[in-house]
Design an enzyme around this catalytic site. Structure first.
Site, PDB file in Angstrom:
ATOM      1  N   HIS A 156       0.853  -1.186   0.000  1.00 28.16           N
ATOM      2  CA  HIS A 156       0.000   0.000   0.000  1.00 28.16           C
ATOM      3  C   HIS A 156       0.885   1.231   0.000  1.00 28.16           C
ATOM      4  O   HIS A 156       1.942   1.238   0.626  1.00 28.16           O
ATOM      5  CB  HIS A 156      -0.913   0.025   1.232  1.00 28.16           C
ATOM      6  CG  HIS A 156      -2.059   0.956   1.079  1.00 28.16           C
ATOM      7  ND1 HIS A 156      -1.995   2.283   1.432  1.00 28.16           N
ATOM      8  CD2 HIS A 156      -3.298   0.753   0.561  1.00 28.16           C
ATOM      9  CE1 HIS A 156      -3.146   2.859   1.153  1.00 28.16           C
ATOM     10  NE2 HIS A 156      -3.955   1.968   0.614  1.00 28.16           N
ATOM     11  N   GLU A 205      -7.812  -5.519  -0.044  1.00 29.50           N
ATOM     12  CA  GLU A 205      -8.315  -6.426  -1.077  1.00 29.50           C
ATOM     13  C   GLU A 205      -8.083  -7.888  -0.736  1.00 29.50           C
ATOM     14  O   GLU A 205      -8.724  -8.761  -1.303  1.00 29.50           O
ATOM     15  CB  GLU A 205      -7.657  -6.119  -2.431  1.00 29.50           C
ATOM     16  CG  GLU A 205      -7.667  -4.674  -2.850  1.00 29.50           C
ATOM     17  CD  GLU A 205      -9.049  -4.159  -3.171  1.00 29.50           C
ATOM     18  OE1 GLU A 205     -10.036  -4.842  -2.861  1.00 29.50           O
ATOM     19  OE2 GLU A 205      -9.137  -3.058  -3.738  1.00 29.50           O
TER      20      GLU A 205
HETATM   21  C1  COA Z   1      -0.752  -0.787  -3.859  1.00 25.34           C
HETATM   22  C2  COA Z   1       0.460  -0.496  -4.750  1.00 25.34           C
HETATM   23  C3  COA Z   1      -0.042  -0.056  -6.112  1.00 25.34           C
HETATM   24  C4  COA Z   1       1.275   0.626  -4.113  1.00 25.34           C
HETATM   25  O1  COA Z   1       2.244   1.013  -5.033  1.00 25.34           O
HETATM   26  P1  COA Z   1       3.456   1.996  -4.665  1.00 25.34           P
HETATM   27  O2  COA Z   1       3.173   2.763  -3.451  1.00 25.34           O
HETATM   28  O3  COA Z   1       3.782   2.762  -5.899  1.00 25.34           O
HETATM   29  O4  COA Z   1       4.626   1.006  -4.288  1.00 25.34           O
HETATM   30  P2  COA Z   1       5.774   0.545  -5.256  1.00 25.34           P
HETATM   31  O5  COA Z   1       5.180  -0.134  -6.437  1.00 25.34           O
HETATM   32  O6  COA Z   1       6.715   1.687  -5.477  1.00 25.34           O
HETATM   33  O7  COA Z   1       6.474  -0.530  -4.353  1.00 25.34           O
HETATM   34  C5  COA Z   1       7.618  -0.320  -3.527  1.00 25.34           C
HETATM   35  C6  COA Z   1       8.448  -1.596  -3.568  1.00 25.34           C
HETATM   36  O8  COA Z   1       7.668  -2.664  -3.012  1.00 25.34           O
HETATM   37  C7  COA Z   1       7.420  -3.661  -3.994  1.00 25.34           C
HETATM   38  N1  COA Z   1       6.014  -4.064  -3.921  1.00 25.34           N
HETATM   39  C8  COA Z   1       4.942  -3.250  -3.666  1.00 25.34           C
HETATM   40  N2  COA Z   1       3.818  -3.976  -3.663  1.00 25.34           N
HETATM   41  C9  COA Z   1       4.179  -5.243  -3.930  1.00 25.34           C
HETATM   42  C10 COA Z   1       3.457  -6.419  -4.058  1.00 25.34           C
HETATM   43  N3  COA Z   1       2.127  -6.427  -3.911  1.00 25.34           N
HETATM   44  N4  COA Z   1       4.122  -7.558  -4.339  1.00 25.34           N
HETATM   45  C11 COA Z   1       5.467  -7.543  -4.500  1.00 25.34           C
HETATM   46  N5  COA Z   1       6.216  -6.439  -4.366  1.00 25.34           N
HETATM   47  C12 COA Z   1       5.575  -5.302  -4.086  1.00 25.34           C
HETATM   48  C13 COA Z   1       7.693  -3.020  -5.349  1.00 25.34           C
HETATM   49  O9  COA Z   1       8.095  -3.973  -6.299  1.00 25.34           O
HETATM   50  C14 COA Z   1       8.794  -2.054  -4.980  1.00 25.34           C
HETATM   51  O10 COA Z   1       9.990  -2.788  -4.914  1.00 25.34           O
HETATM   52  P3  COA Z   1      11.389  -2.145  -5.417  1.00 25.34           P
HETATM   53  O11 COA Z   1      11.744  -1.151  -4.359  1.00 25.34           O
HETATM   54  O12 COA Z   1      12.304  -3.318  -5.483  1.00 25.34           O
HETATM   55  O13 COA Z   1      11.144  -1.513  -6.756  1.00 25.34           O
HETATM   56  C15 COA Z   1       1.340  -1.768  -4.880  1.00 25.34           C
HETATM   57  O14 COA Z   1       1.745  -2.190  -3.594  1.00 25.34           O
HETATM   58  C16 COA Z   1       0.638  -2.872  -5.628  1.00 25.34           C
HETATM   59  O15 COA Z   1       0.642  -2.896  -6.867  1.00 25.34           O
HETATM   60  N6  COA Z   1       0.011  -3.878  -4.899  1.00 25.34           N
HETATM   61  C17 COA Z   1      -0.675  -4.954  -5.545  1.00 25.34           C
HETATM   62  C18 COA Z   1      -2.047  -4.506  -6.078  1.00 25.34           C
HETATM   63  C19 COA Z   1      -3.061  -4.300  -4.968  1.00 25.34           C
HETATM   64  O16 COA Z   1      -3.203  -5.132  -4.070  1.00 25.34           O
HETATM   65  N7  COA Z   1      -3.779  -3.182  -5.061  1.00 25.34           N
HETATM   66  C20 COA Z   1      -4.800  -2.827  -4.101  1.00 25.34           C
HETATM   67  C21 COA Z   1      -4.373  -1.657  -3.284  1.00 25.34           C
HETATM   68  S1  COA Z   1      -5.475  -1.334  -1.947  1.00 25.34           S
END
Ligand code: COA
Length: 393
Positions: free
Chosen positions: A273, A326
């Site tokens: 998140h 979720e």
């Molecule tokens: C929610 C979300 C979009 C937040 O994105 P964000 O704040 O931009 O976080 P980032 O994508 O920059 O992630 C930071 C790091 O954690 C990792 N990470 C974040 N969520 C992850 C996940 N669900 N699984 C694996 N790795 C994850 C990223 O790969 C990144 O790693 P890095 O530093 O090696 O590049 C992201 O966590 C995600 O896509 N989750 C899965 C989808 C989901 O469940 N969405 C519902 C949200 S309520």
């Protein structure tokens, strides 16, 4: 002309994804990520979800305070009466439903857009604030009707008309399944709906305020926000959590499957998140509800959650990745009788209430969102290529 001369006004460059940047003022809700806490107008949102009804949270967001028992009853009556579709929309739904599979947010946004047209929604600049506020409540009341009717039509079933004598959650489940739900199912779905009504400046709420800031009508606002919500990084995640659980299949496969997915660079659906760097409080309550429902999936989901959190800590150290709202949402909604295809549409039905509260706040003190982008292309002005033969202007 020298583009470099404009450097004197070089803008502040916000981080990717506007992470950590505050872009508006709000009194609607807030998320305190490190504390694992969020609130609606200052009230602990999880407490409201544990103890109240959708109508309580809805009233709080729209009217600014929690209702008395009398106010809740009156509000519930008012919104139940608004479930009727405007003239001309029911006839469109079968054709819209044929365009996509059941539960499609694309169908829902087409139908919402048509509904807003049929309601006569105008740019809010061209109508009174009272009209806009009334349309905001009416669209929120109609969204579940559209979602349920499109689902039934797309899955080859007759539509079930809303019942004004049923509360919000009973009526929602009734319109989808054709049966008034038992108390456990109603309770479970209602917890989910209340937990997801609003959540700070999430992607779709931001979208709704950006669209509203141009003066556009509420149909434009809601269809745009639905588009944002549909993405897998936002509201499109819960059905994909189920796809992941299905793909893992058996407890022994959890560790190798998840390890491989993380090593491949996949995002595990239902984890991580932007704001929460600890357990998501919505996930905690939904986990409790899933256990109360004795969902068949809950033990397997718990094993997957624990394994995923352990592996994410090992393979993505320092990122603080936990289950988000979720992860248990689907487990709860399925156990309450909702088909997987309807998970994101159900989210839309609650979140529209948050969008509308935010949009009314935006309208109240509007300035059009118009940021900048850092231009990173070829230096300007460029010489036109000799081969370019412009047509007649
Ligand atoms: C929610 C979300 C979009 C937040 O994105 P964000 O704040 O931009 O976080 P980032 O994508 O920059 O992630 C930071 C790091 O954690 C990792 N990470 C974040 N969520 C992850 C996940 N669900 N699984 C694996 N790795 C994850 C990223 O790969 C990144 O790693 P890095 O530093 O090696 O590049 C992201 O966590 C995600 O896509 N989750 C899965 C989808 C989901 O469940 N969405 C519902 C949200 S309520």
């Amino acid at each position: 002309m020298n583009a470099a001369a404009d450097l004197a006004t070089a803008p502040y460059e916000a981080p990717a994804g506007l992470a950590g940047v505050s872009v508006a003022r709000t009194e609607v809700s807030d998320v305190l990520g490190r504390l694992g806490f969020y609130h609606y107008r200052g009230y602990n949102a999880v407490d409201i979800a544990r103890r109240g009804r959708v109508e309580d949270a809805w009233y709080l967001l729209m009217r600014g305070e929690l209702p008395t028992a009398e106010q809740r009853e009156e509000f519930a009556r008012d919104i139940a009466a608004l479930r009727e579709l405007p003239a001309g929309v029911a006839e469109l739904l079968p054709a819209i439903a044929r365009l996509s599979p059941p539960g499609s947010l694309a169908s829902l946004r087409t139908a919402v857009s048509a509904t807003a047209q049929a309601m006569g929604c105008q740019p809010w600049t061209d109508q009174s604030d009272a009209e806009t506020a009334q349309q905001a409540i009416r669209l929120s009341a109609i969204m579940p009707v559209l979602a349920a009717q499109l689902f039934r039509l797309a899955s080859g079933q007759d539509v079930v008309q809303p019942r004004a004598d049923l509360g919000y959650s009973d009526n929602y489940l009734y319109m989808i399944t054709g049966t008034v739900p038992d108390e456990r199912s109603r309770y479970a779905v209602e917890r989910y709906l209340m937990l997801t009504i609003d959540h700070g400046f999430n992607n779709s709420t931001f979208t709704s305020r950006v669209i509203a800031s141009s003066g556009a009508d509420l149909g434009a606002v809601v269809s745009g926000a639905l588009g944002a919500l549909s993405g897998p990084f936002h509201g499109g995640a819960p059905a994909r959590v189920f796809d992941m659980l299905d793909a893992i299949g058996a407890p022994d496969n959890a560790e190798p499957w998840l390890r491989k997915a993380i090593e491949r660079g996949d995002k595990l659906m239902g984890f991580g998140h932007r704001i929460y760097k600890t357990v998501d409080p919505r996930s905690q309550l939904l986990h409790e509800v899933a256990r109360e429902l004795r969902s068949q999936r809950v033990e397997f989901a718990e094993l997957v959650e624990q394994t995923a959190v352990r592996l994410l800590a090992e393979l993505k150290p320092g990122r603080e990745l936990y289950a988000n709202v979720e992860f248990y949402a689907g487990v709860v909604l399925e156990a309450a009788g909702l088909p997987r295809e309807m998970f994101t549409a159900t989210f839309a039905c609650s979140r529209i209430i948050g969008w509308m509260a935010n949009v009314l706040e935006q309208i109240d003190d509007n300035r059009i969102f118009r940021p900048l982008a850092h231009y990173d292309g070829p230096a300007a002005p460029r010489e036109f290529p000799a081969c370019w033969q412009p047509g007649q202007p």
